[in-house]
Design a protein around this motif. Structure first.
Motif, PDB file in Angstrom:
ATOM      1  N   PRO A 222      43.885  33.870  57.591  1.00 49.22           N
ATOM      2  CA  PRO A 222      42.493  34.113  57.186  1.00 49.22           C
ATOM      3  C   PRO A 222      42.386  34.323  55.678  1.00 49.22           C
ATOM      4  N   ALA A 224      40.674  36.202  53.868  1.00 47.42           N
ATOM      5  CA  ALA A 224      40.614  37.594  53.420  1.00 47.42           C
ATOM      6  C   ALA A 224      42.000  38.207  53.258  1.00 47.42           C
ATOM      7  N   LYS A 225      43.003  37.632  53.951  1.00 44.82           N
ATOM      8  CA  LYS A 225      44.358  38.178  53.868  1.00 44.82           C
ATOM      9  C   LYS A 225      45.185  37.542  52.755  1.00 44.82           C
ATOM     10  N   THR A 227      44.372  37.035  49.531  1.00 45.15           N
ATOM     11  CA  THR A 227      44.215  37.654  48.212  1.00 45.15           C
ATOM     12  C   THR A 227      43.695  39.080  48.383  1.00 45.15           C
ATOM     13  N   ALA A 229      41.070  42.002  47.974  1.00 49.58           N
ATOM     14  CA  ALA A 229      39.606  42.006  47.949  1.00 49.58           C
ATOM     15  C   ALA A 229      39.107  42.329  46.555  1.00 49.58           C
TER      16      ALA A 229
END
Length: 505
Positions: A222, A224-225, A227, A229
Motif C-alpha cells: 500500500p 501509505a506504507k 513512505t 506520512a
C-alpha cells in the motif's frame, strides 16, 4: 510437524553446542580471572571482533522484529538502517579511548570506568544496575525470536510442553557459557553470521524471482506504507519520530553492557577502528532484512490459511517464518530457522556474561566482598550468569510477550541515561559524580513518566513549543533533561567540590 526443517535445525544446534564447549580450549587462558572468562582475555582481533559485534548487535529479535515492523508499519520500520549507520562514527571516535582506559586500569565494565573516573561508588552502582535491568528483557526477547521459529516448524504446545524447547536451549546455553565464558559466543558468532548472510542473500534473490522482481513487490505494498506520512503544518509528525528514533537508538546501543563487553574484548584500539569501517556490511544486510517485510506483504502471507495459526499466536512476528516457509523447501527453512535460533544464543550468552561481570565487579566486590580474590570474583560472575539466564527464561515463560516488549521499551530509554557518565566523562573534566547521579535520576524519572503517559505501549512523546509539535523518541527527550541537570549542577558544585582528575590513557 515440518520434519525436514526440524532435522536440519537440530543438527545445526548440536554442532554449535559442541562448538560452545570446545571454545574453552580456544586461545586458552586462566578462566579463574574475570578478564579471561568475561572478556576472552582481551585477545580478539579484527576478524573475531567483527563477528562478535555483529552477533551481538544483530540478534534473533532483530531478524524477526525489523521485518515485522516494516510488514505492519511500513517505511517507519526502516529507521533501524540509518541508526546503525550513525553508530559507526561514534564507535570509531569514542570507544578506542574507552578501551585504552579499560586496558590500562584493568576495567571490565562501564561501571568500572565510572568508578575510576569519579571515585563515586553510588554513581557506578547506578550505571551497573541500569545495565542489568535494561538487559534482562533484551535477553527475554531473544527467546521470543526462538519461540517463533520453533513454532513455525510445528513444535508448539501449552504449558511445560510448549516451553520445553526453550528450557533445553537455555540449559545448553548456560552450560557452555559457564565453562567457556566469552570465547563460546565469539566462536559461535562466526557460524551464526555466516548462516544469516546465506539466508538473507538467498531470500533477497529467490523471492523477487518468484514475484517478478522488486517492481511488483513495491507495487503490492500500500502506498501509505512506502513512505513516511507527510507532517501537518503544526507538527513534524513522522519525520521527527523517525529522526529521533534513529539518533536515540544509535546513542544507546553501545552503552548496553553486551555491546561494551564485545568492544572491550578486542585486542587493540586499532581493531575497534577497523570494525567501525567494516561493520556497515551488517547495515547492508539489515536493509535487505527490512525488505523482507515488504516481500511478506507482496506474498500475502497474512491471508494465507496455512499461516493463520502462526499469525494468531505470534502476530506480525510470524511474517518472516511465513515468508521462508512459503518460498523454500523444508531443509532450507531449517537452516534459516537455525540461523535465527543461534542468533538468539549468541547475544543471550554475551548479555548474561556482561550482566554477570557487572554484578561481580560492581556489586559483589564493590559492596559485599571488597577483599574477594580474583578467583572468587570470577566464580561469582559464573553463578550470576546462570541466575540472569534463569531470570530471563522465567520472564518469557511467566510474563506475556506484550509486557516483555514494554519492558524492552523502558530498557532502551533507561540505558541511554548512562551516556553522560560513561561517554561525556571521557572528555569533560568539569563533570561532578554527584551531579551526574542527579542527572541520571532526572532522566530516569522523566523518561519513565513520559512512557507511562502512553501506558508503556509506545516510545514516542510529543513536545510542544510555540504552537509547533515535536513527536519524538522518549529516550532522547529524557537524555536532554539528564545532560542539562548534570552540566548545570556540576557548574554549581565546582566552587565547593574539586572535579575528579581525568584518567590517564
Amino acid at each position: 510437524m515440518n520434519w525436514s526443517a526440524l532435522i536440519v535445525f537440530v543438527a545445526l544446534f548440536i554442532f554449535v553446542t559442541w562448538l560452545g564447549f570446545w571454545a574453552a580450549r580456544w586461545r586458552a587462558g586462566d578462566l579463574t580471572q574475570l578478564h579471561e572468562w568475561g572478556l576472552g582475555g582481551r585477545r580478539f582481533g579484527t576478524f573475531v571482533t567483527w563477528f562478535l559485534l555483529g552477533g551481538d548487535l544483530y540478534t534473533a529479535y532483530t531478524f524477526i522484529a525489523v521485518p515485522a515492523l516494516v510488514y505492519g508499519a511500513g517505511a517507519l520500520g526502516f529507521f533501524a538502517v540509518p541508526y546503525t549507520i550513525l553508530i559507526y562514527p561514534l564507535l570509531y571516535l569514542v570507544f578506542p579511548r574507552l578501551w585504552l582506559l579499560a586496558h590500562k586500569h584493568g576495567y571490565v565494565t562501564s561501571s568500572d570506568v565510572v568508578q575510576g573516573r569519579y571515585g563515586n561508588k553510588w554513581l557506578a552502582l547506578a550505571v551497573g544496575i541500569t545495565g542489568i535491568v535494561a538487559t534482562m528483557p533484551y535477553i527475554a526477547l531473544q527467546l521470543v525470536g526462538m519461540q517463533v521459529v520453533i513454532g513455525a516448524m510445528g513444535v508448539s504446545g501449552d504449558g511445560l510442553v510448549g516451553d520445553l524447547p526453550l528450557i533445553i536451549a537455555f540449559v545448553i546455553l548456560a552450560a557452555f557459557t559457564y565453562t567457556s565464558g566469552l570465547r563460546a559466543p565469539a566462536m559461535i558468532a562466526v557460524v551464526k553470521d555466516l548462516l544469516i548472510y546465506l539466508v538473507v542473500i538467498a531470500v533477497t534473490i529467490f523471492v523477487p524471482m518468484k514475484l517478478g522482481g522488486f517492481g511488483p513487490i513495491f507495487a503490492a505494498v500500500p502506498a501509505a506504507k512506502l513512505t513516511l506520512a507527510a507532517p501537518a503544518a503544526d507538527t513534524y509528525g513522522a519525520y521527527s519520530i523517525y529522526a529521533t528514533l534513529a539518533l536515540g537508538s544509535a546513542l544507546a546501543l553501545f552503552l548496553y553492557p553486551h555491546s561494551l563487553t564485545a568492544i572491550l574484548s578486542s585486542s587493540s584500539p586499532g581493531a575497534i577502528r577497523r570494525n567501525a569501517a567494516l561493520l556497515p556490511a551488517y547495515s547492508l544486510v539489515l536493509g535487505l532484512l527490512a525488505l523482507l517485510g515488504f516481500m511478506a506483504v507482496a506474498l500475502h502471507v497474512g491471508t494465507n490459511p496455512a499461516f493463520a495459526d502462526g499469525f494468531k499466536r505470534y502476530g506480525n512476528s510470524f511474517a518472516v517464518p511465513a515468508l521462508i516457509l512459503a518460498i523454500f523447501p523444508g531443509w532450507f527453512a531449517g537452516i534459516a530457522f537455525a540461523a535465527i535460533a543461534i542468533g538468539a544464543l549468541v547475544p543471550s550468552a554475551i548479555m548474561s556474561i556482561a550482566c554477570a561481570n557487572i554484578f561481580s565487579r560492581t556489586i559483589y566486590r564493590g559492596f559485599l566482598a571488597p577483599n574477594a580474590t580474583s578467583a572468587q570474583e570470577t566464580s561469582m560472575a559464573k553463578l550470576a550468569s546462570l541466575v540472569v539466564k534463569i531470570g530471563a527464561l522465567a520472564f518469557i515463560i511467566f510474563v506475556p510477550v506484550p509486557y516483555a516488549l514494554q519492558f524492552q521499551l523502558l530498557g532502551g530509554l533507561w540505558m541511554i541515561q548512562v551516556l553522560p557518565s560513561v561517554i561525556l566523562g571521557l572528555y569533560l573534566r568539569m563533570l561532578n559524580g554527584w551531579a551526574l547521579l542527579a542527572g541520571w535520576v532526572v532522566g530516569m524519572g522523566v523518561g519513565t513518566w513520559m512512557a507511562s503517559t502512553t501506558s508503556f505501549k509506545a516510545a514516542v512523546f510529543t513536545l510542544s513549543f510555540m504552537g509547533v509539535h515535536f513527536p519524538g523518541y522518549i529516550a532522547l527527550w529524557a537524555l536532554i533533561a539528564n545532560v542539562a541537570v548534570s552540566i548545570v549542577l556540576s557548574a554549581l558544585l565546582r566552587p565547593f567540590v574539586a572535579p575528579a582528575p581525568m584518567l590517564a590513557e
